[in-house]
Scaffold this motif. Structure first.
Motif, PDB file in Angstrom:
ATOM      1  N   ARG A  81      -3.203  -9.308  36.286  1.00 29.33           N
ATOM      2  CA  ARG A  81      -3.693  -7.934  36.183  1.00 29.33           C
ATOM      3  C   ARG A  81      -4.634  -7.808  34.996  1.00 29.33           C
ATOM      4  N   GLU A 113      -8.986   2.279  31.175  1.00 28.66           N
ATOM      5  CA  GLU A 113      -7.649   2.366  31.755  1.00 28.66           C
ATOM      6  C   GLU A 113      -7.575   1.826  33.181  1.00 28.66           C
ATOM      7  N   TYR A 114      -8.699   1.362  33.747  1.00 25.43           N
ATOM      8  CA  TYR A 114      -8.675   0.809  35.106  1.00 25.43           C
ATOM      9  C   TYR A 114      -7.773  -0.417  35.118  1.00 25.43           C
ATOM     10  N   GLU A 115      -7.052  -0.610  36.210  1.00 28.11           N
ATOM     11  CA  GLU A 115      -6.197  -1.785  36.388  1.00 28.11           C
ATOM     12  C   GLU A 115      -6.598  -2.479  37.681  1.00 28.11           C
ATOM     13  N   THR A 116      -6.906  -3.758  37.586  1.00 30.37           N
ATOM     14  CA  THR A 116      -7.342  -4.549  38.726  1.00 30.37           C
ATOM     15  C   THR A 116      -6.492  -5.801  38.824  1.00 30.37           C
ATOM     16  N   ASP A 168      -7.988   7.787  39.742  1.00 31.22           N
ATOM     17  CA  ASP A 168      -6.794   7.924  38.915  1.00 31.22           C
ATOM     18  C   ASP A 168      -7.075   8.308  37.471  1.00 31.22           C
ATOM     19  N   THR A 169      -8.239   7.931  36.954  1.00 32.24           N
ATOM     20  CA  THR A 169      -8.564   8.182  35.551  1.00 32.24           C
ATOM     21  C   THR A 169     -10.079   8.195  35.353  1.00 32.24           C
ATOM     22  N   TYR A 179      -7.448  -2.858  43.514  1.00 27.81           N
ATOM     23  CA  TYR A 179      -7.654  -1.822  42.503  1.00 27.81           C
ATOM     24  C   TYR A 179      -6.406  -0.956  42.403  1.00 27.81           C
ATOM     25  N   VAL A 180      -5.623  -1.206  41.370  1.00 23.12           N
ATOM     26  CA  VAL A 180      -4.344  -0.548  41.177  1.00 23.12           C
ATOM     27  C   VAL A 180      -4.545   0.849  40.595  1.00 23.12           C
ATOM     28  N   LYS A 181      -5.404   0.942  39.612  1.00 21.67           N
ATOM     29  CA  LYS A 181      -5.712   2.220  38.954  1.00 21.67           C
ATOM     30  C   LYS A 181      -7.221   2.250  38.760  1.00 21.67           C
ATOM     31  N   SER A 182      -7.895   3.217  39.375  1.00 24.44           N
ATOM     32  CA  SER A 182      -9.352   3.219  39.329  1.00 24.44           C
ATOM     33  C   SER A 182      -9.907   4.633  39.211  1.00 24.44           C
ATOM     34  N   VAL A 203      -6.796  -5.094  32.725  1.00 28.69           N
ATOM     35  CA  VAL A 203      -6.920  -3.691  32.354  1.00 28.69           C
ATOM     36  C   VAL A 203      -8.227  -3.525  31.604  1.00 28.69           C
TER      37      VAL A 203
END
Length: 87
Positions: free
Chosen positions: A31, A77-80, A71-72, A65-68, A33
């Motif tokens: 992951r 703060e993006y999580e891939t 989401d924010t 793309y877990v958090k993109s 970030v």
């Protein structure tokens, strides 16, 4: 560019859009970030760790793309999840 999105039901490919299905193959996933323009370096870290563990990778990769963007508003703060599929 390839974009991976989870979908249910039938998807009809149109124009330049192709549909690929991941059949549940094993993968080594790391992951990352941070912003998308920095994911390149993360690929190296993930593949180096997979090889350090003695895993045999196929060279096929995928990003999830877990958090993109939805989401924010903050790219830091993006999580891939970066996946390297295993043999």
């Amino acid at each position: 560019m390839e974009v991976c999105l989870p979908v249910t039901g039938r998807v009809k490919p149109e124009g330049r859009i192709e549909v690929r299905t991941f059949g549940g193959e094993k993968a080594f996933i790391g992951r990352f970030v941070g912003p998308y323009d920095r994911t390149g370096a993360a690929y190296s870290v993930v593949v180096e760790e997979a090889l350090r563990r003695g895993l045999s990778i196929t060279g096929v990769t995928a990003e999830f793309y877990v958090k993109s963007v939805p989401d924010t508003p903050n790219p830091a703060e993006y999580e891939t999840d970066i996946a390297f599929f295993l043999q």
